[in-house]
Design a protein around this motif. Structure first.
Motif, short mmCIF file in Angstrom:
data_model
loop_
_atom_site.label_atom_id
_atom_site.label_comp_id
_atom_site.label_asym_id
_atom_site.label_seq_id
_atom_site.Cartn_x
_atom_site.Cartn_y
_atom_site.Cartn_z
N MET A 157 0.18 -70.73 17.03
CA MET A 157 1.00 -69.53 17.18
C MET A 157 0.11 -68.27 17.12
SD MET A 157 4.11 -68.31 14.74
CE MET A 157 4.81 -66.68 14.93
N ALA A 158 0.39 -67.33 18.05
CA ALA A 158 -0.39 -66.09 18.04
C ALA A 158 0.04 -65.23 16.86
CB ALA A 158 -0.18 -65.34 19.34
N LYS A 159 -0.92 -64.63 16.16
CA LYS A 159 -0.58 -63.68 15.09
C LYS A 159 -0.51 -62.31 15.72
CE LYS A 159 -2.06 -65.64 10.74
NZ LYS A 159 -2.90 -65.46 9.57
N ARG A 160 0.70 -61.74 15.74
CA ARG A 160 0.88 -60.45 16.43
C ARG A 160 1.14 -59.34 15.42
NH1 ARG A 160 4.01 -63.81 20.14
NH2 ARG A 160 5.75 -63.45 18.73
N ARG A 161 0.91 -58.10 15.85
CA ARG A 161 1.29 -56.94 15.07
C ARG A 161 2.07 -56.00 15.97
NH1 ARG A 161 -3.01 -52.72 15.89
NH2 ARG A 161 -4.41 -53.72 17.35
N SER A 162 3.05 -55.28 15.39
CA SER A 162 3.80 -54.30 16.17
C SER A 162 3.03 -52.99 16.23
CB SER A 162 5.18 -54.05 15.53
OG SER A 162 6.00 -55.17 15.74
N VAL A 163 3.04 -52.36 17.41
CA VAL A 163 2.37 -51.07 17.59
C VAL A 163 3.33 -50.15 18.34
CG1 VAL A 163 0.03 -52.04 17.64
CG2 VAL A 163 1.31 -51.84 19.77
N ASP A 164 2.98 -48.85 18.40
CA ASP A 164 3.80 -47.90 19.16
C ASP A 164 3.94 -48.39 20.60
OD1 ASP A 164 4.15 -46.25 17.08
OD2 ASP A 164 2.65 -44.75 17.70
N PRO A 165 5.14 -48.26 21.17
CA PRO A 165 5.30 -48.73 22.57
C PRO A 165 4.72 -47.74 23.58
CG PRO A 165 7.40 -47.94 21.71
CD PRO A 165 6.42 -47.83 20.58
N ILE A 166 3.48 -47.31 23.32
CA ILE A 166 2.79 -46.39 24.23
C ILE A 166 1.50 -47.01 24.78
CG2 ILE A 166 3.69 -44.22 23.29
CD1 ILE A 166 1.09 -44.07 21.62
N TYR A 167 1.19 -48.23 24.27
CA TYR A 167 0.00 -48.91 24.80
C TYR A 167 0.23 -49.29 26.25
CZ TYR A 167 -2.41 -49.19 20.35
OH TYR A 167 -3.08 -48.88 19.20
N SER A 168 -0.81 -49.21 27.04
CA SER A 168 -0.67 -49.47 28.46
C SER A 168 -1.27 -50.83 28.78
CB SER A 168 -1.40 -48.38 29.24
OG SER A 168 -1.47 -48.71 30.59
N MET A 169 -0.42 -51.77 29.11
CA MET A 169 -0.90 -53.07 29.59
C MET A 169 0.02 -53.50 30.72
SD MET A 169 -1.01 -56.39 30.11
CE MET A 169 0.54 -56.91 29.40
N CYS A 170 -0.48 -53.39 31.92
CA CYS A 170 0.29 -53.86 33.07
C CYS A 170 -0.72 -54.38 34.07
CB CYS A 170 1.14 -52.72 33.66
SG CYS A 170 2.16 -53.31 35.00
N VAL A 171 -0.65 -55.67 34.35
CA VAL A 171 -1.63 -56.30 35.22
C VAL A 171 -1.30 -55.91 36.66
CG1 VAL A 171 -2.63 -58.50 35.95
CG2 VAL A 171 -1.86 -58.18 33.57
N GLN A 172 -2.18 -55.12 37.26
CA GLN A 172 -1.85 -54.52 38.56
C GLN A 172 -2.84 -54.94 39.64
OE1 GLN A 172 -1.54 -50.15 37.72
NE2 GLN A 172 -1.50 -50.89 35.61
N PRO A 173 -2.32 -55.25 40.83
CA PRO A 173 -3.23 -55.50 41.95
C PRO A 173 -3.74 -54.18 42.49
CG PRO A 173 -0.96 -55.63 42.70
CD PRO A 173 -0.91 -55.30 41.23
N ALA A 174 -4.99 -54.13 42.87
CA ALA A 174 -5.56 -52.86 43.35
C ALA A 174 -5.48 -52.77 44.88
CB ALA A 174 -7.02 -52.74 42.90
N PHE A 175 -4.84 -51.71 45.34
CA PHE A 175 -4.75 -51.44 46.78
C PHE A 175 -5.27 -50.03 47.04
CE2 PHE A 175 -1.65 -54.82 46.47
CZ PHE A 175 -1.81 -55.52 47.65
N ILE A 176 -5.90 -49.84 48.19
CA ILE A 176 -6.20 -48.49 48.68
C ILE A 176 -5.19 -48.20 49.79
CG2 ILE A 176 -7.86 -47.04 49.90
CD1 ILE A 176 -10.10 -48.68 48.54
N ILE A 177 -4.47 -47.09 49.61
CA ILE A 177 -3.40 -46.75 50.53
C ILE A 177 -3.93 -45.80 51.60
CG2 ILE A 177 -1.07 -45.76 50.73
CD1 ILE A 177 -1.37 -48.45 49.11
N GLY A 178 -3.71 -46.18 52.85
CA GLY A 178 -4.15 -45.36 53.99
C GLY A 178 -2.97 -44.62 54.59
N THR A 179 -3.11 -43.29 54.72
CA THR A 179 -2.01 -42.49 55.27
C THR A 179 -2.54 -41.51 56.32
OG1 THR A 179 -2.25 -40.88 53.47
CG2 THR A 179 -0.56 -42.59 53.19
#
Ligand SMILES: Cc1cc2nc3c(=O)[nH]c(=O)nc-3n(C[C@H](O)[C@H](O)[C@H](O)COP(=O)(O)O)c2cc1C
Length: 186
Positions: A1-23
């Protein structure tokens, strides 16, 4: 089991694909900028909608609002310097031409496309949703250009290890091995 701790919900974790947008700029020149708030959703029928979110008043967003079209160029790890450059410079401060890169036109949608990218979506906006200073675009994928090295047995067989995408979560990452298919671990 992972040992977790609660933190402020302001941490940024979002796994994002990287795209370059052409316009297309108003004067017909091309502009490119990285956007990583990108996902997909489904609609009736077979088509996917690309979902992409842009904040603030950046030129890329203005161009998409004005023209309703753009290219989404997947960023492979060898394109990191180009993405970093495009992301550090704003079009309002001048053309992004301090680095060399080759540009073509889309095959179905009239948008600038980066020759270096191994996977390109040519998109047309269908719907927009505003949240705060962000606009989320739901877009019809009108064409996909994929690297000829990518051999797909079916539409779900796109080998990410060939595309070698940059994954972004406030830092740049790359992917590891291909681990298997749905059902392989039951
Ligand atoms: C790695 C990376 C990811 C980014 N992702 C987004 C994003 O998802 N949405 C957004 O609005 N801006 C994002 N940006 C910011 C724009 O790329 C940046 O403001 C850029 O300079 C805009 O250029 P433009 O003014 O030519 O449109 C990102 C920047 C970087 C470096």
């Amino acid at each position: 089991m992972a040992k977790r701790r609660s933190v402020d919900p302001i941490y940024s974790m979002c796994v994002q694909p990287a795209f370059i947008i052409g316009t297309n700029n108003e004067d017909g020149t091309a502009n490119f900028a990285p956007i990583t708030w990108v996902s997909v959703t489904h609609e009736e029928g077979d088509g996917y909608l690309l979902v992409i979110s842009m904040s603030g008043t950046k030129m890329t967003k203005k161009n998409v609002l004005r023209t309703g079209i753009f290219s989404a160029n997947l960023v492979s790890t060898d394109m990191l310097p180009l993405m970093d450059y495009f992301g550090s410079k704003h079009a309002k401060d001048g053309a992004k031409n301090d680095m060399s890169y080759k540009v073509s036109r889309g095959e179905i949608v009239d948008v600038p496309v980066l020759d270096e990218s191994r996977f390109v979506y040519e998109c047309e906006v269908e719907r927009t949703v505003e949240t705060g200073d962000s606009t989320t675009f739901f877009c019809r994928i009108r064409n996909i250009q994929m690297d000829e090295k990518l051999v797909c047995e079916d539409i779900f067989d796109v080998d990410l290890t060939v595309l070698d995408p940059v994954i972004y979560s406030d830092k740049y990452h790359s992917i590891g091995k291909m681990l298997g298919n749905i059902g392989d671990f039951i």
